[in-house]
Scaffold this motif. Structure first.
Motif, PDB file in Angstrom:
ATOM      1  N   MET A   1     -16.187   3.404 -13.029  1.00  0.00           N
ATOM      2  CA  MET A   1     -15.013   2.751 -12.447  1.00  0.00           C
ATOM      3  C   MET A   1     -15.221   1.233 -12.429  1.00  0.00           C
ATOM      4  O   MET A   1     -15.615   0.646 -11.428  1.00  0.00           O
TER       5      MET A   1
ATOM      6  N   ALA B   1     -14.707  11.974   4.317  1.00  0.00           N
ATOM      7  CA  ALA B   1     -13.520  11.152   4.057  1.00  0.00           C
ATOM      8  C   ALA B   1     -13.294  10.970   2.563  1.00  0.00           C
ATOM      9  O   ALA B   1     -14.217  11.051   1.760  1.00  0.00           O
ATOM     10  N   VAL B   2     -12.032  10.738   2.232  1.00  0.00           N
ATOM     11  CA  VAL B   2     -11.665  10.332   0.884  1.00  0.00           C
ATOM     12  C   VAL B   2     -11.392   8.824   0.957  1.00  0.00           C
ATOM     13  O   VAL B   2     -10.715   8.368   1.873  1.00  0.00           O
ATOM     14  N   THR B   3     -11.972   8.070   0.022  1.00  0.00           N
ATOM     15  CA  THR B   3     -11.704   6.637  -0.025  1.00  0.00           C
ATOM     16  C   THR B   3     -10.439   6.423  -0.867  1.00  0.00           C
ATOM     17  O   THR B   3     -10.399   6.808  -2.034  1.00  0.00           O
ATOM     18  N   VAL B   4      -9.437   5.828  -0.260  1.00  0.00           N
ATOM     19  CA  VAL B   4      -8.178   5.582  -0.975  1.00  0.00           C
ATOM     20  C   VAL B   4      -8.189   4.122  -1.429  1.00  0.00           C
ATOM     21  O   VAL B   4      -8.333   3.209  -0.610  1.00  0.00           O
ATOM     22  N   VAL B   5      -8.074   3.918  -2.738  1.00  0.00           N
ATOM     23  CA  VAL B   5      -8.261   2.575  -3.308  1.00  0.00           C
ATOM     24  C   VAL B   5      -6.908   1.975  -3.697  1.00  0.00           C
ATOM     25  O   VAL B   5      -6.080   2.639  -4.339  1.00  0.00           O
TER      26      VAL B   5
ATOM     27  N   PHE C   1      -7.048  17.921   7.598  1.00  0.00           N
ATOM     28  CA  PHE C   1      -7.063  16.452   7.662  1.00  0.00           C
ATOM     29  C   PHE C   1      -6.814  15.967   9.088  1.00  0.00           C
ATOM     30  O   PHE C   1      -6.157  16.651   9.874  1.00  0.00           O
TER      31      PHE C   1
ATOM     32  N   ALA D   1     -11.090  14.436  -4.583  1.00  0.00           N
ATOM     33  CA  ALA D   1     -12.379  13.846  -4.946  1.00  0.00           C
ATOM     34  C   ALA D   1     -12.773  12.836  -3.865  1.00  0.00           C
ATOM     35  O   ALA D   1     -12.058  12.621  -2.897  1.00  0.00           O
ATOM     36  N   ASN D   2     -13.932  12.180  -4.071  1.00  0.00           N
ATOM     37  CA  ASN D   2     -14.373  11.169  -3.093  1.00  0.00           C
ATOM     38  C   ASN D   2     -13.460   9.955  -3.087  1.00  0.00           C
ATOM     39  O   ASN D   2     -13.340   9.262  -2.091  1.00  0.00           O
ATOM     40  N   HIS D   3     -12.875   9.670  -4.266  1.00  0.00           N
ATOM     41  CA  HIS D   3     -12.010   8.497  -4.390  1.00  0.00           C
ATOM     42  C   HIS D   3     -10.623   8.918  -4.852  1.00  0.00           C
ATOM     43  O   HIS D   3     -10.488   9.824  -5.662  1.00  0.00           O
ATOM     44  N   LEU D   4      -9.668   8.205  -4.342  1.00  0.00           N
ATOM     45  CA  LEU D   4      -8.297   8.449  -4.767  1.00  0.00           C
ATOM     46  C   LEU D   4      -7.710   7.085  -5.106  1.00  0.00           C
ATOM     47  O   LEU D   4      -7.675   6.194  -4.246  1.00  0.00           O
ATOM     48  N   ILE D   5      -7.320   6.909  -6.357  1.00  0.00           N
ATOM     49  CA  ILE D   5      -6.767   5.616  -6.765  1.00  0.00           C
ATOM     50  C   ILE D   5      -5.260   5.668  -6.559  1.00  0.00           C
ATOM     51  O   ILE D   5      -4.579   6.508  -7.153  1.00  0.00           O
ATOM     52  N   ALA D   6      -4.768   4.786  -5.715  1.00  0.00           N
ATOM     53  CA  ALA D   6      -3.326   4.764  -5.446  1.00  0.00           C
ATOM     54  C   ALA D   6      -2.616   4.021  -6.564  1.00  0.00           C
ATOM     55  O   ALA D   6      -3.087   3.004  -7.042  1.00  0.00           O
TER      56      ALA D   6
ATOM     57  N   LYS E   1       0.844  -1.210   0.000  1.00  0.00           N
ATOM     58  CA  LYS E   1       0.000   0.000   0.000  1.00  0.00           C
ATOM     59  C   LYS E   1       0.878   1.259   0.000  1.00  0.00           C
ATOM     60  O   LYS E   1       0.582   2.232  -0.705  1.00  0.00           O
TER      61      LYS E   1
ATOM     62  N   TYR F   1     -15.345  -2.079   0.182  1.00  0.00           N
ATOM     63  CA  TYR F   1     -15.254  -1.371  -1.096  1.00  0.00           C
ATOM     64  C   TYR F   1     -16.173  -2.000  -2.150  1.00  0.00           C
ATOM     65  O   TYR F   1     -16.909  -1.293  -2.846  1.00  0.00           O
TER      66      TYR F   1
ATOM     67  N   GLU G   1     -21.054  14.507   1.308  1.00  0.00           N
ATOM     68  CA  GLU G   1     -19.982  13.558   1.679  1.00  0.00           C
ATOM     69  C   GLU G   1     -19.920  13.374   3.186  1.00  0.00           C
ATOM     70  O   GLU G   1     -19.571  12.298   3.675  1.00  0.00           O
TER      71      GLU G   1
ATOM     72  N   GLU H   1     -19.526   0.048  -0.529  1.00  0.00           N
ATOM     73  CA  GLU H   1     -19.227   1.349  -1.120  1.00  0.00           C
ATOM     74  C   GLU H   1     -19.613   1.410  -2.590  1.00  0.00           C
ATOM     75  O   GLU H   1     -19.959   2.480  -3.115  1.00  0.00           O
TER      76      GLU H   1
ATOM     77  N   ARG I   1     -22.652   3.285  -3.835  1.00  0.00           N
ATOM     78  CA  ARG I   1     -22.597   4.730  -3.978  1.00  0.00           C
ATOM     79  C   ARG I   1     -21.947   5.088  -5.321  1.00  0.00           C
ATOM     80  O   ARG I   1     -22.239   6.101  -5.933  1.00  0.00           O
ATOM     81  N   ARG I   2     -21.074   4.230  -5.776  1.00  0.00           N
ATOM     82  CA  ARG I   2     -20.196   4.510  -6.891  1.00  0.00           C
ATOM     83  C   ARG I   2     -20.787   4.121  -8.235  1.00  0.00           C
ATOM     84  O   ARG I   2     -20.483   4.706  -9.258  1.00  0.00           O
TER      85      ARG I   2
ATOM     86  N   THR J   1      -0.899   9.970   1.102  1.00  0.00           N
ATOM     87  CA  THR J   1      -2.230  10.083   0.505  1.00  0.00           C
ATOM     88  C   THR J   1      -2.658  11.539   0.435  1.00  0.00           C
ATOM     89  O   THR J   1      -3.226  11.991  -0.565  1.00  0.00           O
TER      90      THR J   1
ATOM     91  N   GLN K   1       2.258   1.702  -3.449  1.00  0.00           N
ATOM     92  CA  GLN K   1       1.243   2.146  -4.412  1.00  0.00           C
ATOM     93  C   GLN K   1       0.973   3.644  -4.288  1.00  0.00           C
ATOM     94  O   GLN K   1       0.869   4.351  -5.280  1.00  0.00           O
TER      95      GLN K   1
ATOM     96  N   CYS L   1      -9.337  -0.885   0.347  1.00  0.00           N
ATOM     97  CA  CYS L   1      -9.440   0.569   0.528  1.00  0.00           C
ATOM     98  C   CYS L   1      -9.250   0.958   1.985  1.00  0.00           C
ATOM     99  O   CYS L   1      -9.415   0.153   2.898  1.00  0.00           O
TER     100      CYS L   1
END
Lengths: 412, 229
Positions: B1, B129-133, A186, A406-411, A19, B160, B42, B164, B167-168, A396, A22, B14
């Motif tokens: 996605m 929160a931000v979801t980190v994938v 944060f 954004a709501n999602h962050l792709i690592a 992680k 996820y 959010e 989740e 929502r996506r 992050t 990534q 996530c």
């Protein structure tokens, strides 16, 4: 000794390392400058000591810069610190001048590296004025507040707010510590480094020798609170709880801390603690030097139960340290202790000396519960409060600032 | 996605990174109501749907942060119970959820002759929160892989893909169902069983156990009958 990701992987496993890699992938080559006010001593330096090499190993160009100042500057920043914690302090124009002049002097030296950096992380208030002094900055500036600023002195906060409000983001340890600012704030909890002197595995011999040095009997139950001699840590309450055991279980109490000699209030509290102990040979009051990390480690590891009966607490990293060493913690029902201590799972939250005595008796009576809670506590810290999670969240946040929040962050 | 393609279903993991939602803290129900009217979507999602992914041990008494705070800090069990039974995934939009919560707040305020306050330092803090994938090494190529790999998935992966995702994704279905729907008719009973799981009231550990159980049962039976793999 330099610690590598491979060293940490043995403890936290390959998934956690993956992680980190990534998140770091998109930050490869990014320059990150951390600025604080000391290279040795204190929690921030401890964090940067492990964070900088790991960031570098992950491909970031991480630097650690330190503000240099005279006594007047450090007196002023101490006033900032105390004021942020809510103490009644007086901030004079002269102090502000001393602060700004010192930071300006440092800015002349640091400006080229700060203005070119992709990310600048300013730790606590000491270097905060640098932001204003680097008008041609190109990167993102993050203010990391390590202090419990939930009820700050207004004059101090109003001044500091004007210095940090224009940063791109800030980080607080808990939601309760945060303040409204004109940028995203944060929440990143602190962490411990499992490979530091304070937390690394010790040999049985080293633990035994430590106990011997302080005349502590390794064959009897040890209850221990590691803390500054400070009224908010309630050492007197701990002694009261110990006395309520009435000698049962043949237990010993260790109150170990440091830093009281140059602090008039600390010296007074230490005196009160000695008076409350009333010469009881089963109560060991230890004044330790600031670098006694391995001694603290050994005392925690030798303990049967660790107590942190604070009346007011920031995050409470001594709780995390004890839990990492498989110890159930009896903690004051306050601050970050509430995030870590979960009744019957990792220890017990208490509000009174009587509550502490009750939980100590319960645990000493059920040694199997002690070991079960201890194991759960260690797992909980491993999942949530080790430095890999801390570093991952820093990375992050940087990635988020770069890519957009954004709501999602792709690592990766 | 999309989570799957010719290379199969790539299982993700996530974590969350939380931030303040920019809304002032609330110390009592009146303030909570005022802030709830203006807090970002959010933030509402975080306090209603992401409670489950936060580290905890206890089976929480209530299912969302508002209910937990009402119960533990305002000590208003009635309000906590009413909030807790709300299922956000039954709402068509965040606005609908927001309105349902406001209705509960207003109803409760009209019933009480004094406003209950939280103790000092126990204010409700509005977060988002931000979801980190993250990528994982787990790939699913056929339905039987789903059965085999479920025990290896982290709670983050379960959250996820099963929670989740609603929502996506456009159809508000979980990723596993969407993927299984691409296969032959025989997996339809499994899809139906997945759709009947009342996941909102389960912890992630319970949800994972439930998924493992229903999937195991399905493949045991299916194997017995038609040898699906």
């Amino acid at each position: 000794m330099k610690k590598t990701l491979t060293d940490y992987e043995k403890i936290i496993g390959p998934v956690a390392i993956s992680k980190l890699r990534q998140v770091a992938r998109d930050l490869k080559g990014a320059s990150v400058v951390h600025v604080n006010s000391t290279r040795e001593g204190g929690g921030v330096a401890e964090i940067l000591f492990w964070m900088i090499p790991l960031m570098r190993e992950l491909g970031l160009d991480a630097l650690w810069e330190v503000i240099e100042g005279n006594a007047e500057y450090f007196n002023t920043t101490k006033t900032f610190h105390n004021g942020l914690q809510g103490n009644d302090v007086i901030l004079t124009d002269r102090m502000i001048r001393a602060y700004e002049d010192t930071v300006a002097g440092n800015a002349d030296r640091l400006r080229p590296v700060l203005q070119d950096a992709d990310f600048v992380v300013i730790h606590d208030p000491q270097p905060a004025f640098l932001h204003e002094l680097c008008p041609d900055k190109s990167g993102r500036w993050i203010w990391r507040c390590h202090i419990d600023a939930s009820h700050p002195n207004r004059a101090v906060w109003n001044y500091l707010r004007s210095k940090v409000n224009n940063f791109d983001a800030s980080i607080f340890s808990m939601p309760d510590f945060a303040h409204k600012l004109d940028h995203p704030q944060f929440i990143i909890a602190p962490s411990i480094d499992p490979l530091s002197d304070k937390n690394i595995e010790l040999s049985d011999k080293e633990i035994k020798d430590t106990l011997q040095n302080f005349n502590i009997d390794p064959n009897r139950p040890i209850l221990c609170q590691i803390s500054r001699f400070d009224r908010f840590k309630d050492p007197i309450g701990v002694i009261k709880a110990f006395n309520l055991l009435n000698g049962s279980f043949n237990a010993q109490l260790v109150l170990a801390g440091g830093g009281a000699t140059d602090d008039p209030e600390g010296a007074a509290v230490l005196e009160e603690v000695h008076r409350a102990a009333n010469g009881n040979k089963n109560i060991h009051i230890l004044m330790l030097p600031p670098d006694a990390h391995r001694i603290i480690n050994a005392l925690q590891r030798a303990s049967t139960i660790v107590i942190q009966k604070s009346l007011q607490e920031g995050f409470g990293l001594t709780v995390t340290e004890a839990m990492w060493k498989c110890k159930p913690v009896i903690g004051g029902n306050t601050g970050g202790i509430r995030l870590q201590v979960h009744n019957h799972h990792t220890g017990f939250l208490v509000d009174t000396p009587e509550g502490a005595a009750l939980r100590i008796r319960k645990l000493l009576y059920q040694p199997d519960v002690i070991s079960k809670i201890g194991q759960t506590a260690k797992e909980f810290v491993k999942e949530n409060y080790l430095c890999n999670r801390h570093l991952r969240e820093y990375l992050t946040l940087m990635l988020g600032l770069r890519k957009g929040l954004a709501n999602h962050l792709i690592a990766g | 996605m999309s989570e799957y393609n010719d290379m199969g279903f790539k299982v993700k993991d996530c974590t969350l990174i939380t931030r303040m939602a920019g809304v002032k803290e609330a110390m009592n129900l009146r303030e909570l109501e005022e802030r709830l009217r203006v807090c970002p979507d959010e933030c509402l999602f975080h306090h209603f749907c992401e409670t489950v992914i936060r580290p905890t041990f206890d089976y929480p008494d209530y299912t969302n942060d508002f209910a937990l705070w009402a119960g533990s800090q305002l000590r208003d069990k009635i309000l906590a119970e009413r909030l807790s039974v709300l299922n956000p995934y039954k709402c068509k939009s965040v606005d609908e959820l927001r309105q349902q919560i406001l209705d509960i707040f207003e109803e409760r305020l009209s019933e009480t002759d004094h406003i209950l306050w939280a103790p000092k330092n126990r204010a409700f803090q509005f977060l988002q929160a931000v979801t980190v994938v993250f990528e994982t090494d787990i790939r699913l190529n056929r339905p039987y892989d789903f059965y085999e790999q479920l025990p290896n998935m982290s709670h983050g992966s379960i959250y996820y893909h099963f929670i989740e995702a609603r929502r996506r994704t456009k159809w508000m279905v979980d990723d596993f169902t969407a993927w299984l729907s691409e296969f032959e008719i025989e997996v339809k009973p499994l899809i139906k069983t997945l759709s009947e799981i009342d996941f909102y009231f389960l912890t992630l550990a319970e949800l994972k156990n439930t998924l493992v159980t229903v999937t195991t049962e399905f493949f045991k039976e299916a194997k017995h009958e038609k040898n699906i793999n």
